[in-house]
Design an enzyme around this catalytic site. Sequence first.
Site, PDB file in Angstrom:
ATOM      1  CD  GLU A 164     -10.730 -18.909  73.113  1.00 62.54           C
ATOM      2  OE1 GLU A 164      -9.977 -17.925  73.290  1.00 62.54           O
ATOM      3  OE2 GLU A 164     -11.042 -19.320  71.985  1.00 62.54           O
TER       4      GLU A 164
ATOM      5  CG  HIS B  77     -13.130 -13.906  74.914  1.00 57.17           C
ATOM      6  ND1 HIS B  77     -11.765 -13.865  74.725  1.00 57.17           N
ATOM      7  CD2 HIS B  77     -13.491 -12.659  75.311  1.00 57.17           C
ATOM      8  CE1 HIS B  77     -11.323 -12.649  74.968  1.00 57.17           C
ATOM      9  NE2 HIS B  77     -12.357 -11.897  75.333  1.00 57.17           N
TER      10      HIS B  77
ATOM     11  CE1 TYR C  63      -1.812 -13.701  74.440  1.00 60.59           C
ATOM     12  CE2 TYR C  63      -3.923 -12.556  74.460  1.00 60.59           C
ATOM     13  CZ  TYR C  63      -3.115 -13.576  73.988  1.00 60.59           C
ATOM     14  OH  TYR C  63      -3.613 -14.466  73.065  1.00 60.59           O
TER      15      TYR C  63
ATOM     16  CG  HIS D 198     -12.430 -13.944  71.468  1.00 61.86           C
ATOM     17  ND1 HIS D 198     -13.376 -14.917  71.238  1.00 61.86           N
ATOM     18  CD2 HIS D 198     -11.271 -14.606  71.697  1.00 61.86           C
ATOM     19  CE1 HIS D 198     -12.823 -16.118  71.322  1.00 61.86           C
ATOM     20  NE2 HIS D 198     -11.545 -15.956  71.588  1.00 61.86           N
TER      21      HIS D 198
ATOM     22  CG  HIS E 142     -10.834 -17.046  67.356  1.00 63.88           C
ATOM     23  ND1 HIS E 142      -9.976 -16.111  67.872  1.00 63.88           N
ATOM     24  CD2 HIS E 142     -10.970 -17.987  68.331  1.00 63.88           C
ATOM     25  CE1 HIS E 142      -9.608 -16.439  69.082  1.00 63.88           C
ATOM     26  NE2 HIS E 142     -10.202 -17.572  69.408  1.00 63.88           N
TER      27      HIS E 142
END
Length: 484
Positions: A349, A374, A358, A380, A343
């Site tokens: 972010e 980001h 993660y 990303h 997206h």
Amino acid sequence: MPSSQFAQAEKYRYTNGFNSYHESEAIEGALPIGENSPQKPPYGLYAEKLSGTAFTAPRHKNQQTWLYRILPSCGHSNFEPRESSTYNTNPENKPYEKIHHIPNQLRWDPFDLDETVDWVHSLHLVAGAGDPTMKSGLGMYIYAAGKDMEANEVFYSSDGDFLIVPQHGVLDIRTEMGRILVRPNEICVIPRGIKYRVTLPEGPVRGYILELYQGHFELPELGPIGSNCLANARDFQAPVADFDEDTDSEWHVLCKFAGHLFQAKQNHTPFDVVAWHGLYYPYKYDLGRFNTVGSVSYDHPDPSIYTVLTAQSDNPGTAIADFVIFPPRWLVAENTFRPPWYHRNTMSEFMGLIQGQYDAKTGGGFQPAGASLHNVMAGHGPDASTHEKASNSDLQPHKVGEGSMAFMFESCLMVGVTEWGLKKCKKVQEGYNAESWEPLKPHFKRPTPKKAENGVADVKGGVSGDKALPHRYTHCASCTVGDS
């Protein structure tokens, strides 16, 4: 279990509830009955009001606390600049330092521990937007300290609320309202203006801070979710009154003001609050108590379902700052690519990793104590290895994030990166994009060509002739118009 298993046992008492009206007294009867500022407060105390919002803020937004202390806060010398040539957390105020606004995706290796500095001098502004002098925007920090603050020093920020996210080590924080122990997998919020001292009972510490220059953190609205889930109000903990009686020792009060450090002296302890009541106080929260929700049918919901705290802008639903976590959770969605989708976002972010791995970045470059940014509209998503694995995995119910906790500071503002964050820290991964997304391979395949009714193949894979025309028509009195 809906709580974290901590290596360090809790040693303080708390009162529970988010945005709850609390009262606490270390000596019974220290709180006045039925009024805030009597002519003679109990035990010869001084009444002092601490306002976190304007007096005339709407009732549901208004935050204030009444403190009953041995001596008021105003009894100190003038503030003087301290270490003004080296200590600076607002580079836009210094023309010879830069803040860089760049569209590139950025990722940092784990930040180093620094055992030579205390809490105050460990603060490094990595990125931010806005201006604390205008009470607008936010700052994103790394802290890494190895020493207790001096025994006679306290610190407070006039610039904003500190949301502290420990990654390594334990913070023992003594505040004016009482004591808080903060461990990895907990967070702590210390509002603007509240004085505190940080000691390190387990040695060096490291973590992340989001400083909110405008407003205060709130719990997100739950909408159709209902009245429970996500971070429940009952699980937030505020300290109870705890005081010293000391009116003849010299104390140094350190103040972060417009990003610069100032110091004043006083001859009495700042920790002399015998009782307090109100809505403006520090608090902590165990991330292990977050009640995660998600899809039980198909598709991956927006990451807003993982929001712990938010600070809204004047545009409803658009946050100056969201604090979002990605805790251990079950994934059961059918026929669904389960990691976060690729997206581009109007929000910025900034991500960090407290522990574990993660689930959207399994290539190994996103590590505990590291970070990524980001920025607005920077594309990303999962790295190539994660995409390949998730695209071919067996879609049985499975739990992700076991032993892991990632988080995100999200903002509607375009975030700039400081000189320290981009160059001086020497932690930026130059090959982040090349490692994560350049290895992605095209999987596109044209459909097999079909023969039209007249026997002529459509080499583009479609159908030739009339069937290639738009399939909906509108009619008027005089003509036929293709409507696609």
